[in-house]
Structures are given as structure tokens and as C-alpha cells.
Design a protein around this motif. Structure first.
Motif, PDB file in Angstrom:
ATOM      1  N   GLU A   1       7.664   5.530   3.549  1.00 48.56           N
ATOM      2  CA  GLU A   1       7.285   5.041   4.818  1.00 48.56           C
ATOM      3  C   GLU A   1       5.867   4.183   4.757  1.00 48.56           C
ATOM      4  OE1 GLU A   1       7.995   7.173   8.160  1.00 48.56           O
ATOM      5  OE2 GLU A   1      10.410   7.434   7.600  1.00 48.56           O
ATOM      6  N   LEU A   2       5.572   3.733   3.608  1.00 45.54           N
ATOM      7  CA  LEU A   2       4.458   3.140   3.109  1.00 45.54           C
ATOM      8  C   LEU A   2       4.751   1.634   2.975  1.00 45.54           C
ATOM      9  CD1 LEU A   2       2.402   5.548   0.724  1.00 45.54           C
ATOM     10  CD2 LEU A   2       1.789   4.719   3.125  1.00 45.54           C
ATOM     11  N   THR A   3       3.828   0.695   3.376  1.00 47.47           N
ATOM     12  CA  THR A   3       3.829  -0.739   2.842  1.00 47.47           C
ATOM     13  C   THR A   3       2.804  -0.787   1.603  1.00 47.47           C
ATOM     14  OG1 THR A   3       1.798  -1.196   4.146  1.00 47.47           O
ATOM     15  CG2 THR A   3       3.804  -1.471   5.347  1.00 47.47           C
ATOM     16  N   TYR A   4       2.724  -1.825   0.843  1.00 49.19           N
ATOM     17  CA  TYR A   4       1.916  -2.178  -0.376  1.00 49.19           C
ATOM     18  C   TYR A   4       0.630  -2.069   0.338  1.00 49.19           C
ATOM     19  CZ  TYR A   4       0.021  -4.166  -4.258  1.00 49.19           C
ATOM     20  OH  TYR A   4      -0.801  -4.581  -5.346  1.00 49.19           O
ATOM     21  N   PRO A   5       0.179  -2.970   1.274  1.00 50.33           N
ATOM     22  CA  PRO A   5      -1.341  -2.654   1.655  1.00 50.33           C
ATOM     23  C   PRO A   5      -1.819  -1.485   1.990  1.00 50.33           C
ATOM     24  CG  PRO A   5      -0.293  -4.423   2.592  1.00 50.33           C
ATOM     25  CD  PRO A   5       0.957  -3.905   2.025  1.00 50.33           C
ATOM     26  N   GLN A   6      -0.803  -0.622   2.537  1.00 47.89           N
ATOM     27  CA  GLN A   6      -1.342   0.978   2.816  1.00 47.89           C
ATOM     28  C   GLN A   6      -1.456   1.517   1.683  1.00 47.89           C
ATOM     29  OE1 GLN A   6       2.128   1.739   5.389  1.00 47.89           O
ATOM     30  NE2 GLN A   6       1.042   1.454   7.362  1.00 47.89           N
ATOM     31  N   TYR A   7      -0.264   1.552   0.754  1.00 50.75           N
ATOM     32  CA  TYR A   7      -0.634   2.088  -0.370  1.00 50.75           C
ATOM     33  C   TYR A   7      -1.879   1.606  -1.132  1.00 50.75           C
ATOM     34  CZ  TYR A   7       0.439   3.030  -5.533  1.00 50.75           C
ATOM     35  OH  TYR A   7       0.291   3.520  -6.730  1.00 50.75           O
ATOM     36  N   LEU A   8      -2.511   0.410  -1.257  1.00 53.84           N
ATOM     37  CA  LEU A   8      -3.583   0.059  -1.741  1.00 53.84           C
ATOM     38  C   LEU A   8      -4.836   0.716  -0.961  1.00 53.84           C
ATOM     39  CD1 LEU A   8      -3.025  -3.743  -2.190  1.00 53.84           C
ATOM     40  CD2 LEU A   8      -2.927  -1.937  -3.858  1.00 53.84           C
ATOM     41  N   VAL A   9      -4.835   0.847   0.152  1.00 52.32           N
ATOM     42  CA  VAL A   9      -5.890   1.671   0.778  1.00 52.32           C
ATOM     43  C   VAL A   9      -5.908   3.108   0.310  1.00 52.32           C
ATOM     44  CG1 VAL A   9      -6.533   2.849   3.321  1.00 52.32           C
ATOM     45  CG2 VAL A   9      -5.925   0.327   3.158  1.00 52.32           C
ATOM     46  N   LEU A  10      -4.627   3.706   0.374  1.00 54.83           N
ATOM     47  CA  LEU A  10      -4.450   5.214  -0.230  1.00 54.83           C
ATOM     48  C   LEU A  10      -5.362   5.020  -1.434  1.00 54.83           C
ATOM     49  CD1 LEU A  10      -1.222   6.303   0.849  1.00 54.83           C
ATOM     50  CD2 LEU A  10      -3.624   7.169   1.948  1.00 54.83           C
ATOM     51  N   LEU A  11      -5.147   4.285  -2.551  1.00 57.40           N
ATOM     52  CA  LEU A  11      -5.721   4.077  -3.850  1.00 57.40           C
ATOM     53  C   LEU A  11      -7.045   4.007  -3.807  1.00 57.40           C
ATOM     54  CD1 LEU A  11      -3.173   1.565  -5.560  1.00 57.40           C
ATOM     55  CD2 LEU A  11      -3.092   4.098  -6.151  1.00 57.40           C
ATOM     56  N   VAL A  12      -7.606   3.261  -2.774  1.00 57.31           N
ATOM     57  CA  VAL A  12      -9.206   3.288  -2.702  1.00 57.31           C
ATOM     58  C   VAL A  12      -9.672   4.383  -2.376  1.00 57.31           C
ATOM     59  CG1 VAL A  12     -11.075   2.103  -1.528  1.00 57.31           C
ATOM     60  CG2 VAL A  12      -9.087   0.578  -2.438  1.00 57.31           C
ATOM     61  N   LEU A  13      -9.089   5.288  -1.363  1.00 58.67           N
ATOM     62  CA  LEU A  13      -9.482   6.405  -0.831  1.00 58.67           C
ATOM     63  C   LEU A  13      -9.576   7.588  -1.832  1.00 58.67           C
ATOM     64  CD1 LEU A  13      -8.293   6.010   2.873  1.00 58.67           C
ATOM     65  CD2 LEU A  13     -10.617   6.023   1.897  1.00 58.67           C
ATOM     66  N   TRP A  14      -8.251   7.752  -2.657  1.00 59.49           N
ATOM     67  CA  TRP A  14      -8.260   8.589  -3.665  1.00 59.49           C
ATOM     68  C   TRP A  14      -9.269   8.328  -4.614  1.00 59.49           C
ATOM     69  CZ3 TRP A  14      -2.297   7.074  -4.245  1.00 59.49           C
ATOM     70  CH2 TRP A  14      -1.597   7.834  -3.046  1.00 59.49           C
ATOM     71  N   GLU A  15      -9.719   7.256  -4.793  1.00 60.20           N
ATOM     72  CA  GLU A  15     -11.037   7.008  -5.862  1.00 60.20           C
ATOM     73  C   GLU A  15     -12.082   7.539  -5.127  1.00 60.20           C
ATOM     74  OE1 GLU A  15     -11.342   3.250  -7.318  1.00 60.20           O
ATOM     75  OE2 GLU A  15      -9.324   2.931  -7.810  1.00 60.20           O
ATOM     76  N   GLN A  16     -12.222   7.217  -3.788  1.00 62.43           N
ATOM     77  CA  GLN A  16     -13.447   7.575  -3.189  1.00 62.43           C
ATOM     78  C   GLN A  16     -13.269   7.776  -1.366  1.00 62.43           C
ATOM     79  OE1 GLN A  16     -17.095   5.133  -3.722  1.00 62.43           O
ATOM     80  NE2 GLN A  16     -18.208   6.172  -2.285  1.00 62.43           N
ATOM     81  N   ASP A  17     -13.414   8.908  -1.072  1.00 64.43           N
ATOM     82  CA  ASP A  17     -12.735   9.028   0.466  1.00 64.43           C
ATOM     83  C   ASP A  17     -14.048   8.889   1.247  1.00 64.43           C
ATOM     84  OD1 ASP A  17     -11.234  10.067   2.458  1.00 64.43           O
ATOM     85  OD2 ASP A  17     -11.613  12.125   1.868  1.00 64.43           O
TER      86      ASP A  17
END
Length: 175
Positions: free
Chosen positions: A62-78
Motif C-alpha cells: 500500500e505504497l506509491t512510488y513517490p511515497q517509497y522515494l520519501v522512505l528511501l530519503v528518510l532511511w538515509e537520514q531521518d
């Protein structure tokens, strides 16, 4: 029988009157205007194909691609601000804010106003958002595998696309 002069062939004469640059023929111009010969369209169509692929890969979470991108960014730096996330993803706050609100509603991130500057909102992963990091670890390889390129080919393509983006951005700044 004499051969056509430079100007008759469509060449631009230089200061010495000699042809230096051949103008493309009408057929070459038409060929250059074909949709399938447009780099911009190839990139656009590939982006849409990636969107469809990621929709299939991420839909079960239940994720969209843009949401996934946000998670990728936050996994790098919360704990980045909305502006910082937007800068990383080339998204404006008008696009990013509703997306972040949906991620918050799904329990994957939390938004917090900065105590010093109430206008600033920082985004933090929740435990559920952090757990997705391990769950979705297979996505880059799964998506990459759909390209038909081996790992080395994907790395080269990534380098080329980053250089393409930088070149286009530099060209826009120069104007």
C-alpha cells in the motif's frame, strides 16, 4: 557538367566563401522529428514504465512510488524538513505535503513542527516506517531485474542519467 556550389547544396559558407557546415536535408530534419528519435520521449516513456513496474512491486505494501522515494530519503537520514526532502526528490511542498500526510495517516512517518521555527516541519520515521526498510530491501533488485540490464549495465545507465539530469539543470541555470 559542374557540381553544385556550396550554397546550392545547402551548406553555410564561411568567411572565405568555402562550405563548412552542411545543413541537414529535409529528410534528415523529418527523421530527427520522429517521436521515436526523441531522447526526451524515450526518458519520459521509460519513467512511465518504471512507474507501472513500481506500482506492481509496491502495491502489496500500500505504497506509491513517490511515497517509497520519501522512505528511501528518510532511511538515509531521518528527521529532514519537508523542504530538504523536496530538494532531494525535486518536488515542491504542494506536491510533497499531501503525500507526507498520507504516509503519516498510514502510520509510517510522523510530522513535527520545529520548536524554534513553527513554519518548519520535520519528518520522522515511525517503527512501522523503519520496519519497511528490511521488508522492501528486495525492491531495488526486483525493479532493476525488470529492466533487462545486468547490474553493470544498470550502473552505467544510472551514471548516464545522472549526467543527463545535471547537464539539463546546468543548461537551465545558464539561461
Amino acid at each position: 557538367m559542374s557540381s553544385p556550389t556550396a550554397s546550392q547544396r545547402g551548406a553555410e559558407p564561411n568567411t572565405a566563401g568555402q562550405a563548412t557546415v552542411e545543413r541537414p536535408s529535409r529528410e534528415e530534419i523529418r527523421e530527427g522529428q520522429r517521436l521515436d528519435n526523441q531522447l526526451c520521449f524515450a526518458v519520459y516513456a521509460a519513467a512511465h514504465a518504471f512507474g507501472r513496474a513500481y506500482r506492481n512491486l509496491l502495491g502489496q505494501y500500500e505504497l506509491t512510488y513517490p511515497q517509497y522515494l520519501v522512505l528511501l530519503v528518510l532511511w538515509e537520514q531521518d528527521g529532514l524538513s519537508v523542504k530538504e526532502i523536496g530538494n532531494r526528490l525535486f518536488l515542491d511542498s504542494g506536491t510533497l505535503t499531501p503525500l507526507l500526510k498520507r504516509l503519516e495517516a498510514s502510520g509510517r512517518v510522523r510530522r513535527a513542527r520545529d520548536r524554534v521555527d513553527e513554519r518548519q516541519v520535520s519528518i520522522f520515521l515511525t517503527a512501522a516506517g523503519e520496519t519497511l526498510r528490511d521488508v522492501l530491501a528486495c525492491i531495488p533488485n526486483d525493479a532493476g531485474g525488470l529492466t533487462g540490464l545486468d547490474l553493470e549495465g544498470r550502473k552505467h545507465l544510472l551514471d548516464d542519467l545522472v549526467n543527463l539530469r545535471r547537464g539539463l539543470q546546468a543548461g537551465l541555470v545558464a539561461e
